[in-house]
Enzyme design. Structure first.
Site, PDB file in Angstrom:
ATOM      1  N   LYS A 253       7.179  -1.178   6.697  1.00  0.00           N
ATOM      2  CA  LYS A 253       6.616   0.203   6.716  1.00  0.00           C
ATOM      3  C   LYS A 253       7.720   1.299   6.740  1.00  0.00           C
ATOM      4  O   LYS A 253       8.580   1.636   7.372  1.00  0.00           O
ATOM      5  CB  LYS A 253       5.581   0.371   7.781  1.00  0.00           C
ATOM      6  CG  LYS A 253       4.642  -0.501   7.938  1.00  0.00           C
ATOM      7  CD  LYS A 253       3.556  -0.227   8.921  1.00  0.00           C
ATOM      8  CE  LYS A 253       2.451  -1.099   9.143  1.00  0.00           C
ATOM      9  NZ  LYS A 253       1.256  -0.923   9.583  1.00  0.00           N
TER      10      LYS A 253
ATOM     11  N   ASP B  36      -3.766   6.126  18.180  1.00  0.00           N
ATOM     12  CA  ASP B  36      -4.356   5.943  16.988  1.00  0.00           C
ATOM     13  C   ASP B  36      -5.423   4.641  16.922  1.00  0.00           C
ATOM     14  O   ASP B  36      -5.336   3.813  16.075  1.00  0.00           O
ATOM     15  CB  ASP B  36      -3.750   6.076  15.650  1.00  0.00           C
ATOM     16  CG  ASP B  36      -4.484   6.291  14.468  1.00  0.00           C
ATOM     17  OD1 ASP B  36      -5.640   6.803  14.396  1.00  0.00           O
ATOM     18  OD2 ASP B  36      -4.049   5.820  13.484  1.00  0.00           O
TER      19      ASP B  36
ATOM     20  N   VAL C 224       3.845   0.624   2.348  1.00  0.00           N
ATOM     21  CA  VAL C 224       4.156  -0.567   3.204  1.00  0.00           C
ATOM     22  C   VAL C 224       4.524  -1.580   2.164  1.00  0.00           C
ATOM     23  O   VAL C 224       3.894  -1.659   1.085  1.00  0.00           O
ATOM     24  CB  VAL C 224       2.891  -0.901   3.791  1.00  0.00           C
ATOM     25  CG1 VAL C 224       2.911  -2.215   4.382  1.00  0.00           C
ATOM     26  CG2 VAL C 224       2.338   0.301   4.479  1.00  0.00           C
TER      27      VAL C 224
ATOM     28  N   GLY D 287       0.747   5.748   0.386  1.00  0.00           N
ATOM     29  CA  GLY D 287      -0.174   6.746   1.005  1.00  0.00           C
ATOM     30  C   GLY D 287       0.709   8.080   1.165  1.00  0.00           C
ATOM     31  O   GLY D 287       1.866   8.242   0.855  1.00  0.00           O
ATOM     32  N   GLY D 288       0.085   9.205   1.538  1.00  0.00           N
ATOM     33  CA  GLY D 288       0.813  10.587   1.670  1.00  0.00           C
ATOM     34  C   GLY D 288       2.028  10.441   2.706  1.00  0.00           C
ATOM     35  O   GLY D 288       2.753  11.052   2.688  1.00  0.00           O
ATOM     36  N   MET D 289       1.919   9.394   3.886  1.00  0.00           N
ATOM     37  CA  MET D 289       2.916   9.184   4.950  1.00  0.00           C
ATOM     38  C   MET D 289       3.968   8.376   4.357  1.00  0.00           C
ATOM     39  O   MET D 289       5.049   8.370   5.179  1.00  0.00           O
ATOM     40  CB  MET D 289       2.172   8.933   6.020  1.00  0.00           C
ATOM     41  CG  MET D 289       1.238   9.820   6.824  1.00  0.00           C
ATOM     42  SD  MET D 289       2.039  11.389   7.236  1.00  0.00           S
ATOM     43  CE  MET D 289       2.682  10.561   9.027  1.00  0.00           C
TER      44      MET D 289
ATOM     45  N   GLY E 172       0.756  -1.016   0.238  1.00  0.00           N
ATOM     46  CA  GLY E 172      -0.030   0.176  -0.002  1.00  0.00           C
ATOM     47  C   GLY E 172       0.712   1.387  -0.183  1.00  0.00           C
ATOM     48  O   GLY E 172       2.035   1.193   0.446  1.00  0.00           O
TER      49      GLY E 172
END
Length: 441
Positions: free
Chosen positions: A93, A190, A78, A73-75, A71
């Site tokens: 990650k 979180d 993975v 994403g913006g951060m 995956g």
């Protein structure tokens, strides 16, 4: 909030990047409607395919050789990676360069050893963590347990059609895992269904424990440096103190609050607040000030101890919450064992205090109006009582005067049975003597 955790903020990022991608062709998933938490698709084995070849494929980070992207994403991203010794598949990650601040990197370097020592059957194991320099500056990476075939906690409960008691028993194990991390001095920050996976054998696993603190994702949320629509979904699980935008003012009770939200959603299949389609500031205000929906208004069978447990975990004032995840777990176990729980419903006095804090001006005005109304009623009552007393005294005086007049008239009337012959020559002295004689008789 971590890489997997921030997927709620960045829809292309998976909450459970660990899952087996072979499930991507599952027909039951293709009909699902997209939601704010679009990362749920990846939980069903639908990783986002990168637009072009990822330069990290084939590279070695630490002792891990990257095989494929799970995956992005913006951060960060993975990857599925292979560890050489011992030989095993891991979820690697990597935080995107530029996301982490210098202070976060220093904190990460300090906390790496602690994160690696988190060993609990309810926490996805972090095998190793470190810093990697890929030409863009040092970035943190985590090699974590790869959980193939796992599902989001709430999805698992629905798929297995678990009843309320079974869901509570499963959730108690999540609390136990969270408490283990807290004992090691690590706050998750979180906790949400997407960061709590259940394996095919029915064992819950918390992922990304401590990653949020090491990536400054609290600050990313509080400074709104993320996708606004997705942030609303994440704010459902943020404690009121997290919404106050001070990442340093966080303790384990923030995780307890998040656990309360997860428990609410696990039992009712709906969040405790409706903040969809709300501006960020309004959503934050709702989390900080508005009372959560009572579970019994959604499912009447939850009335009583279960509702009391949920609402105690969701207290705005952290001093009134369960002070640890283990306290929450213990009350759940007491309920399951048919024993009295320690939580108590909020008193009327406390509810009034909350009402005053939320609506100070209207409450003050209402109090003033009530006081004026009470004073007016009291003054009217005094006036009515005084008037009644005056009327009673007047009536008494009239009656007394009438009696005097009647007595005087009777004395002046000639007696009917008297030996005195009344005539023109009878003097008043004779009349008075006669009256005196009659009175004496």
């Amino acid at each position: 909030m971590g890489i997997a955790g921030v997927c709620m903020l960045h829809p292309s990022m998976s909450d459970t990047d660990h899952l087996d991608a072979d499930a991507a062709n599952s027909p039951e998933d293709s009909s699902e409607e997209p939601t704010i938490d679009r990362s749920a698709e990846m939980l069903r084995g639908k990783p986002e395919v990168p637009r072009g070849p990822d330069p990290m494929i084939g590279r070695t980070v630490g002792h891990f050789k990257i095989k494929r992207v799970i995956g992005q994403g913006g951060m960060g991203a993975v990857y599925e990676a292979m560890q050489e010794t011992p030989r095993r598949v891991v979820a690697l990650k990597m935080i995107r360069a530029g996301v982490t601040s210098r202070s976060a990197i220093r904190r990460f370097q300090y906390e790496v050893q602690t994160l690696a020592r988190l060993r609990h059957p309810g926490i996805a194991q972090i095998y190793e963590a470190g810093m990697s320099d890929q030409g863009e500056g040092g970035t943190p990476w985590f090699a974590m347990e790869y959980l193939a075939g796992s599902r989001i906690l709430t999805h698992y409960a629905e798929d297995k059609k678990l009843d309320a008691r079974q869901r509570l028993a499963l959730f108690a194990r999540v609390c136990d895992a969270a408490h283990h991390g807290h004992q090691k001095g690590i706050i998750h920050r979180d906790l949400k269904p997407g960061n709590i996976l259940v394996t095919s054998s029915g064992d819950p696993k918390i992922i990304d424990f401590g990653v949020a603190r090491s990536t400054d994702s609290d600050m990313a949320v509080t400074t709104l440096q993320t996708d606004m629509g997705a942030l609303i979904g994440t704010m459902q699980y943020m404690s009121p103190e997290q919404c106050d935008a001070d990442p340093n003012d966080i303790d384990v009770r923030s995780d307890v609050y998040a656990l309360g939200v997860v428990l609410f959603e696990l039992l009712t299949n709906t969040p405790p607040y409706d903040i969809s389609n709300r501006p960020i500031h309004e959503a934050a205000r709702i989390v900080r000030e508005d009372a959560p929906t009572k579970p019994s208004t959604i499912i009447r069978l939850l009335r009583g101890d279960i509702e009391t447990i949920c609402l105690k975990a969701l207290e705005k004032d952290r001093d009134r919450r369960y002070q640890s995840a283990v306290e929450l777990r213990q009350d759940i176990e007491r309920y399951l064992d048919n024993e009295p729980i320690t939580a108590r419903r909020p008193t009327l006095t406390y509810q009034l205090k909350l009402l005053y804090r939320r609506h100070r001006a209207p409450v003050v005005l209402s109090i003033i109006l009530v006081i004026l109304l009470v004073l007016g009623v009291a003054a009217l009552s005094v006036l009515v009582s005084a008037q009644a007393a005056m009327n009673q005294e007047l009536h008494r005086q009239v009656s007394r005067s009438q009696n005097v007049i009647d007595s005087a008239l009777r004395m002046l009337e000639p007696p009917t049975n008297s030996d005195v012959s009344w005539g023109r020559d009878v003097t008043y002295e004779t009349v008075l003597d006669q009256a005196s004689s009659e009175l004496n008789d």
